[in-house]
Motif scaffolding. Structure first.
Motif, PDB file in Angstrom:
ATOM      1  N   SER A 120       0.687  -1.193   0.022  1.00 18.44           N
ATOM      2  CA  SER A 120       0.099  -0.054   0.072  1.00 18.44           C
ATOM      3  C   SER A 120       0.963   1.381  -0.150  1.00 18.44           C
ATOM      4  O   SER A 120       0.567   2.346  -0.600  1.00 18.44           O
ATOM      5  CB  SER A 120      -1.078  -0.058   1.269  1.00 18.44           C
ATOM      6  N   GLY A 124      -0.257   2.353  -3.402  1.00 16.94           N
ATOM      7  CA  GLY A 124      -1.626   2.865  -2.986  1.00 16.94           C
ATOM      8  C   GLY A 124      -1.564   4.463  -3.237  1.00 16.94           C
ATOM      9  O   GLY A 124      -0.633   5.067  -3.038  1.00 16.94           O
ATOM     10  N   SER A 130      -4.980   2.809   4.542  1.00 14.96           N
ATOM     11  CA  SER A 130      -4.749   1.452   4.273  1.00 14.96           C
ATOM     12  C   SER A 130      -4.223   0.584   5.254  1.00 14.96           C
ATOM     13  O   SER A 130      -4.569  -0.470   5.870  1.00 14.96           O
ATOM     14  CB  SER A 130      -4.237   1.026   3.066  1.00 14.96           C
ATOM     15  N   SER A 315     -11.696  -2.331 -10.199  1.00 14.79           N
ATOM     16  CA  SER A 315     -10.530  -3.500  -9.427  1.00 14.79           C
ATOM     17  C   SER A 315      -9.939  -3.843 -10.833  1.00 14.79           C
ATOM     18  O   SER A 315      -8.535  -3.800 -10.659  1.00 14.79           O
ATOM     19  CB  SER A 315     -11.480  -4.688  -9.232  1.00 14.79           C
ATOM     20  N   LYS A 318      -7.195  -0.958 -11.143  1.00 17.34           N
ATOM     21  CA  LYS A 318      -6.084  -1.089  -9.956  1.00 17.34           C
ATOM     22  C   LYS A 318      -5.147  -2.131 -10.324  1.00 17.34           C
ATOM     23  O   LYS A 318      -3.858  -1.970  -9.857  1.00 17.34           O
ATOM     24  CB  LYS A 318      -7.066  -1.462  -8.364  1.00 17.34           C
ATOM     25  N   PHE A 329      -4.992  -0.922  -0.588  1.00 20.62           N
ATOM     26  CA  PHE A 329      -5.801  -2.045   0.107  1.00 20.62           C
ATOM     27  C   PHE A 329      -7.185  -1.326   0.674  1.00 20.62           C
ATOM     28  O   PHE A 329      -7.257  -0.414   1.346  1.00 20.62           O
ATOM     29  CB  PHE A 329      -5.262  -2.587   1.561  1.00 20.62           C
ATOM     30  N   TYR A 348     -15.451   3.294  -0.350  1.00 21.88           N
ATOM     31  CA  TYR A 348     -15.006   2.087  -1.209  1.00 21.88           C
ATOM     32  C   TYR A 348     -15.806   0.940  -1.236  1.00 21.88           C
ATOM     33  O   TYR A 348     -15.993   0.407  -0.027  1.00 21.88           O
ATOM     34  CB  TYR A 348     -13.552   2.067  -1.039  1.00 21.88           C
ATOM     35  N   MET A 356     -11.800  -7.826  -5.410  1.00 15.08           N
ATOM     36  CA  MET A 356     -10.860  -6.873  -4.588  1.00 15.08           C
ATOM     37  C   MET A 356      -9.282  -7.258  -4.153  1.00 15.08           C
ATOM     38  O   MET A 356      -8.465  -6.459  -4.261  1.00 15.08           O
ATOM     39  CB  MET A 356     -11.686  -6.981  -3.072  1.00 15.08           C
ATOM     40  N   ASP A 360      -6.649  -4.860  -5.012  1.00 16.23           N
ATOM     41  CA  ASP A 360      -6.009  -4.106  -4.346  1.00 16.23           C
ATOM     42  C   ASP A 360      -4.734  -4.850  -3.670  1.00 16.23           C
ATOM     43  O   ASP A 360      -3.712  -4.229  -3.297  1.00 16.23           O
ATOM     44  CB  ASP A 360      -6.966  -4.467  -2.954  1.00 16.23           C
ATOM     45  N   THR A 361      -4.563  -6.191  -3.776  1.00 19.65           N
ATOM     46  CA  THR A 361      -3.574  -6.713  -3.375  1.00 19.65           C
ATOM     47  C   THR A 361      -2.407  -7.447  -4.432  1.00 19.65           C
ATOM     48  O   THR A 361      -1.295  -7.728  -4.133  1.00 19.65           O
ATOM     49  CB  THR A 361      -3.829  -7.696  -2.352  1.00 19.65           C
TER      50      THR A 361
END
Length: 423
Positions: A120, A124, A130, A315, A318, A329, A348, A356, A360-361
């Motif tokens: 993050s 991020g 996060s 998503s 990202k 995250f 969010y 996700m 996100d990861t």
């Protein structure tokens, strides 16, 4: 309650239940409830803290039709959850010093969270926020599974959770005729604050009923079947696809794994007969098809995922920004933005656990989460795998696994029950 020396004695837990009811009517009752739960924790230690987390969670997901709005106390709620979780972790150090299967799971999720924090800050847009979210998740998740593991001989947590859910689900069922409990798109939401919440909570409840033996709550098999049917009916009127589909999957898995071959053949013949009637009778065929299309597509027959398409695109963006690490995250990604302030007001809604994790990861995060899930499954009772199916399955449509301020604590409790339940 008991009468001793002519005096009515009420347990601390029952006092908290009374404060829970008061909090439904008057706003200051919420503060009284939090104070009562802290006292319950003082009296019952780790067991009281787990009960308090469960009670706080249920209070937070009730509809304003049955409870005064508690939004102004959200920050206080998070603070109480944080304090209770830290207390459980602190007390667990004195009790649980041996390496066991819980330790393995905690270590795997710890590695996942450390990675998320680093990723993050690298890619991020809101790394500090996060960081706060992943730490909140980690502390609460570990506190619940450690606390339930330590107190498993003192209390039947499956029974305790079923008592709460049975009361809420039966109450919701009797509210079906009333329009005041159909506030979102005229779909039924019962005592809960959203139709989807009733839908997915129903799936969790059915999975618990399926693994539950006869007890005070469910006195016989007939009562269990009635409760399951009531829940399925409510899920249908919520139009929650995720909730109903996961419930059906749990029922199917339980049927296959806990039914004799003779009974499977008997029921298969019944279903085959129904299917023949469905295919040969045009009136029944048309009526069923129309109902299924209306329920599954939710008014958009060109795209079954139309209601989730924007979230899926977010998503994807990202992920494309950083395929290896993801792009922050549980927060939106904004190119060329790096905000180091703590902003809990950022909206969010990832909606789907898989989307996700991918967005996100990134690839590493997905791999680490799969390792955690695998370790969780093999360290529990495979016979009760439907508890894992329901817990992760509902996150395919209502992604609450990492949302401590939602009802994720109920999911953590169910996963903990999967880990401690004996054959």
């Amino acid at each position: 309650m008991e009468i001793k020396n002519g005096i009515l004695k009420i347990s601390t837990h029952n006092i908290c239940i009374l404060l829970f009811i008061i909090s439904l009517v008057v706003l200051p009752g919420i503060i009284m409830l939090y104070m009562g739960l802290l006292y319950l924790t003082y009296k019952e230690k780790i067991m009281g803290a787990i009960k308090s987390l469960i009670i706080i969670t249920f209070r937070g997901i009730l509809s304003t039709a049955v409870a005064v709005y508690a939004g102004s106390y959200d920050t206080m709620k998070l603070f109480v959850i944080f304090i209770l979780s830290l207390y459980i972790l602190y007390k667990s150090f004195d009790v649980n010093k041996k390496v066991n299967r819980i330790t393995v799971i905690v270590f795997s999720i710890f590695i996942f969270c450390i990675y998320i924090i680093i990723a993050s800050f690298i890619s991020g847009s809101y790394p500090v926020t996060s960081f706060f979210k992943i730490v909140s998740f980690f502390i609460t998740f570990v506190a619940v599974i450690e606390g339930i593991y330590i107190t498993k001989e003192k209390i039947d947590w499956l029974e305790y959770l079923c008592k709460w859910l049975t009361i809420l689900m039966i109450t919701s069922f009797f509210l079906l005729p009333f329009d005041s409990f159909k506030t979102i798109n005229n779909n039924f939401q019962g005592v809960f604050n959203h139709v989807n919440v009733l839908g997915v909570i129903g799936a969790l409840y059915i999975s618990l009923l399926l693994v539950k033996n006869e007890s005070i709550v469910v006195k016989n098999k007939l009562a269990k079947k009635v409760l399951i049917i009531m829940t399925l009916i409510m899920q249908y009127y919520t139009l929650s696809r995720t909730g109903l589909i996961i419930s059906c999957i749990c029922l199917f898995v339980n049927f296959i794994t806990n039914t004799s071959i003779k009974k499977i053949i008997y029921i298969s013949v019944i279903f085959l007969s129904c299917f023949i009637v469905y295919t040969t009778n045009d009136t029944i065929n048309t009526q069923i098809n129309n109902e299924l299309i209306s329920f599954i597509y939710k008014g958009n027959q060109s795209n079954i995922l139309a209601s989730r398409r924007d979230i899926q695109k977010d998503s994807q963006l990202k992920y494309e920004n950083n395929e290896l690490l993801g792009s922050g995250f549980m927060l939106p990604f904004e190119k060329n933005v790096r905000d180091y302030s703590l902003n809990l007001g950022k909206n969010y809604e990832p909606s789907n656990l898989i989307w996700m994790l991918i967005g996100d990861t990134g690839q590493i995060g997905v791999l680490l989460f799969l390792v955690f899930t695998f370790l969780l499954i093999i360290n529990g009772q495979i016979k009760y795998i439907i508890l894992v199916i329901s817990s992760f399955g509902i996150c395919m449509g209502e992604m609450v696994f990492f949302s401590v301020n939602n009802f994720s604590i109920i999911i953590y409790t169910i996963l903990s029950i999967y880990l401690i339940k004996k054959n």
